[in-house]
Design a protein around this motif. Sequence first.
Motif, mmCIF file in Angstrom:
data_model
loop_
_atom_site.group_PDB
_atom_site.id
_atom_site.type_symbol
_atom_site.label_atom_id
_atom_site.label_comp_id
_atom_site.label_asym_id
_atom_site.label_seq_id
_atom_site.Cartn_x
_atom_site.Cartn_y
_atom_site.Cartn_z
ATOM 1 N N MET A 1 0.844 -1.198 0.000
ATOM 2 C CA MET A 1 0.000 0.000 0.000
ATOM 3 C C MET A 1 0.882 1.252 0.000
ATOM 4 N N PRO A 2 0.456 2.292 -0.733
ATOM 5 C CA PRO A 2 1.217 3.548 -0.729
ATOM 6 C C PRO A 2 1.297 4.137 0.672
ATOM 7 N N GLN A 3 2.439 4.727 0.994
ATOM 8 C CA GLN A 3 2.648 5.340 2.300
ATOM 9 C C GLN A 3 2.475 6.853 2.200
ATOM 10 N N THR A 4 1.930 7.458 3.239
ATOM 11 C CA THR A 4 1.769 8.909 3.283
ATOM 12 C C THR A 4 3.055 9.551 3.767
ATOM 13 N N LEU A 5 3.547 10.515 2.999
ATOM 14 C CA LEU A 5 4.787 11.192 3.360
ATOM 15 C C LEU A 5 4.543 12.256 4.425
ATOM 16 N N ARG A 6 5.544 12.456 5.264
ATOM 17 C CA ARG A 6 5.498 13.565 6.201
ATOM 18 C C ARG A 6 5.758 14.866 5.457
ATOM 19 N N LYS A 7 5.277 15.968 5.997
ATOM 20 C CA LYS A 7 5.464 17.260 5.347
ATOM 21 C C LYS A 7 6.936 17.640 5.228
ATOM 22 N N ASP A 8 7.768 17.181 6.193
ATOM 23 C CA ASP A 8 9.176 17.554 6.180
ATOM 24 C C ASP A 8 10.047 16.560 5.423
ATOM 25 N N ASP A 9 9.425 15.541 4.813
ATOM 26 C CA ASP A 9 10.191 14.569 4.043
ATOM 27 C C ASP A 9 10.698 15.247 2.773
ATOM 28 N N PRO A 10 11.993 15.100 2.439
ATOM 29 C CA PRO A 10 12.533 15.761 1.241
ATOM 30 C C PRO A 10 11.847 15.317 -0.036
ATOM 31 N N LEU A 11 11.239 14.151 -0.031
ATOM 32 C CA LEU A 11 10.551 13.684 -1.233
ATOM 33 C C LEU A 11 9.365 14.566 -1.592
ATOM 34 N N VAL A 12 8.747 15.209 -0.598
ATOM 35 C CA VAL A 12 7.602 16.080 -0.867
ATOM 36 C C VAL A 12 8.028 17.222 -1.790
ATOM 37 N N ARG A 13 9.158 17.852 -1.466
ATOM 38 C CA ARG A 13 9.652 18.952 -2.299
ATOM 39 C C ARG A 13 10.100 18.463 -3.670
ATOM 40 N N LEU A 14 10.689 17.264 -3.698
ATOM 41 C CA LEU A 14 11.146 16.720 -4.976
ATOM 42 C C LEU A 14 9.970 16.450 -5.899
ATOM 43 N N PHE A 15 8.909 15.872 -5.365
ATOM 44 C CA PHE A 15 7.722 15.595 -6.177
ATOM 45 C C PHE A 15 7.135 16.894 -6.725
ATOM 46 N N ALA A 16 7.066 17.925 -5.880
ATOM 47 C CA ALA A 16 6.504 19.200 -6.312
ATOM 48 C C ALA A 16 7.370 19.832 -7.395
ATOM 49 N N SER A 17 8.688 19.794 -7.221
ATOM 50 C CA SER A 17 9.594 20.362 -8.218
ATOM 51 C C SER A 17 9.514 19.609 -9.534
ATOM 52 N N PHE A 18 9.392 18.290 -9.444
ATOM 53 C CA PHE A 18 9.308 17.488 -10.661
ATOM 54 C C PHE A 18 8.020 17.793 -11.423
ATOM 55 N N ARG A 19 6.897 17.900 -10.723
ATOM 56 C CA ARG A 19 5.633 18.202 -11.400
ATOM 57 C C ARG A 19 5.679 19.576 -12.065
ATOM 58 N N THR A 20 6.277 20.551 -11.377
ATOM 59 C CA THR A 20 6.399 21.891 -11.949
ATOM 60 C C THR A 20 7.236 21.857 -13.226
ATOM 61 N N MET A 21 8.353 21.140 -13.188
ATOM 62 C CA MET A 21 9.212 21.034 -14.362
ATOM 63 C C MET A 21 8.484 20.308 -15.492
ATOM 64 N N SER A 22 7.798 19.229 -15.177
ATOM 65 C CA SER A 22 7.078 18.471 -16.211
ATOM 66 C C SER A 22 5.994 19.319 -16.867
ATOM 67 N N ASP A 23 5.282 20.087 -16.073
ATOM 68 C CA ASP A 23 4.242 20.960 -16.626
ATOM 69 C C ASP A 23 4.856 22.009 -17.553
ATOM 70 N N ARG A 24 5.995 22.554 -17.152
ATOM 71 C CA ARG A 24 6.673 23.564 -17.965
ATOM 72 C C ARG A 24 7.164 22.960 -19.275
ATOM 73 N N HIS A 25 7.700 21.752 -19.216
ATOM 74 C CA HIS A 25 8.169 21.084 -20.433
ATOM 75 C C HIS A 25 7.016 20.798 -21.387
ATOM 76 N N LYS A 26 5.905 20.338 -20.846
ATOM 77 C CA LYS A 26 4.748 20.043 -21.704
ATOM 78 C C LYS A 26 4.227 21.308 -22.372
ATOM 79 N N ALA A 27 4.165 22.389 -21.589
ATOM 80 C CA ALA A 27 3.681 23.649 -22.147
ATOM 81 C C ALA A 27 4.591 24.147 -23.270
ATOM 82 N N ALA A 28 5.892 23.888 -23.152
ATOM 83 C CA ALA A 28 6.844 24.338 -24.178
ATOM 84 C C ALA A 28 6.739 23.502 -25.452
#
Length: 230
Positions: A1-28
């Motif tokens: 089962m998927p695990q819920t990340l803590r707010k201070d887990d570095p993966l939270v920021r990585l996921f957000a940064s990756f989604r932002t980059m992916s959205d920017r690439h798609k728009a381009a």
Amino acid sequence: MPQTLRKDDPLVRLFASFRTMSDRHKAALDPYLDVEGYVEDDHRRAHTRRERIDALEAKQFLEQVMGLLAEYYVLPTGLAVTLLGTDGDSHTLITGQLDTAAREVFLHGQCHAFARALSDHTGWPMAVIISDDCALNPDLCGADSVVEDVCACQLEHVVAVRPDGAHIDITGAHLPGAVPGYEGQEAVTLTDALWSHISRSPLWRRPAVDEARTFVAPLLATLDSERGAA
């Protein structure tokens, strides 16, 4: 089962940064596509150029991600890994198991990785043992190959320097000038510029620092036991 990340887990920021980059690439890339999502013939070259730009950014992002993850998550011991040594030779070793295989790869091809891991853990500075063999050869030691007044072809072996002056590599502690295989050779401080050169030079392997970290504690334990015996 998927695990819920803590707010201070570095993966939270990585996921957000990756989604932002992916959205920017798609728009381009979207302007070069037809309504069904296929590249229009007239826009194929421009689309390819844009893809290359995005791929470079994605590569740089991946390197940043791996660097950040390495700060938070340490490899477990007992894991079989394969590392490249001298001349591209492959070596399979077990993380944390200080044996012949580990000594071979961290002595020949990955000495810089172990020195870096040991330096990061202890705060000890690093040094690089140099050779004079090529210093006077203009074909090997031209102006473009000199870093911090040392020719790139002179760099041979990286060690950590213990506060008592001993040079430490995967084989243990040695007096300056008495490291096995490099007896009588000078060592110079490994500056940031020299480390940057080694890290990107095609003459050196990618430093496997993550794997090297698992051998720091076993090596330090052997040094402590040797001091106790003395």
